[in-house]
Write a protein that holds these residues in place. Structure first.
Motif, PDB file in Angstrom:
ATOM      1  N   SER A 116      19.731 -88.995   4.108  1.00  0.00           N
ATOM      2  CA  SER A 116      20.013 -89.813   2.221  1.00  0.00           C
ATOM      3  C   SER A 116      20.261 -91.197   3.434  1.00  0.00           C
ATOM      4  N   CYS A 125      21.999 -84.239   6.235  1.00  0.00           N
ATOM      5  CA  CYS A 125      21.517 -84.937   4.865  1.00  0.00           C
ATOM      6  C   CYS A 125      22.275 -85.664   5.027  1.00  0.00           C
ATOM      7  N   ASN A 172      26.001 -86.392  -0.117  1.00  0.00           N
ATOM      8  CA  ASN A 172      24.372 -86.899  -0.702  1.00  0.00           C
ATOM      9  C   ASN A 172      24.483 -85.705  -2.051  1.00  0.00           C
ATOM     10  N   PHE A 208      23.626 -83.621  -5.153  1.00  0.00           N
ATOM     11  CA  PHE A 208      22.650 -82.323  -5.185  1.00  0.00           C
ATOM     12  C   PHE A 208      22.761 -81.654  -6.290  1.00  0.00           C
ATOM     13  N   TYR A 260      17.313 -84.227  -5.492  1.00  0.00           N
ATOM     14  CA  TYR A 260      18.688 -85.253  -5.255  1.00  0.00           C
ATOM     15  C   TYR A 260      18.753 -85.653  -7.126  1.00  0.00           C
TER      16      TYR A 260
END
Length: 144
Positions: A39, A35, A44, A46, A97
């Motif tokens: 990213s 991740c 990240n 979520f 996201y």
């Protein structure tokens, strides 16, 4: 969860547009290296949704997919390269996201894969070594 409604998002150029309805199943932060690498950030944020809550409203033919593992099918716009969401078919959820849903009140509840963190966050939220047991992880929590 308090957030219930209709939330719209799009890729960087706006060619791909989508919406999610209802409330996310969970929200939090992922610290895994995949991740972070995807990213281009140290963590990240979520929001997990039932797959049927997500609907692409424009530009579906411009969605590319890459799956490094059978757990994550990462989606992006083939026109601008902007990230969209990640299907997690083995977990039965899709990760939109949090930054892709500007109207969503982000209320993180957990940190996952904290054993891999490069950015310590002291927020009092549970820090899972990997994933919660109900999602196939060890369920082990780590200290902040």
């Amino acid at each position: 969860m308090a957030n219930e409604g209709l939330y719209k998002g799009s890729c960087f150029c706006g060619e791909v547009q989508f919406e999610v309805t209802g409330a996310p199943v969970a929200m939090g932060y992922c610290h895994c290296s995949s991740c972070r690498h995807w990213s281009a950030g140290p963590v990240n944020a979520f929001s997990l949704w039932q797959p049927q809550a997500l609907r692409v409203t424009r530009g579906a033919s411009n969605i590319g997919t890459f799956n490094k593992t059978p757990i994550s099918y990462r989606k992006w716009c083939t026109k601008c390269g902007g990230h969209l969401f990640t299907d997690h078919p083995t977990l039965g959820v899709v990760d939109v996201y949090a930054a892709m849903l500007p109207e969503l009140q982000f209320e993180p509840g957990v940190h996952v894969h904290y054993q891999e963190t490069v950015l310590r966050i002291h927020d009092g939220k549970p820090k899972m070594k990997d994933m919660p047991a109900q999602m196939g992880g060890s369920g082990v929590t780590l200290a902040e």
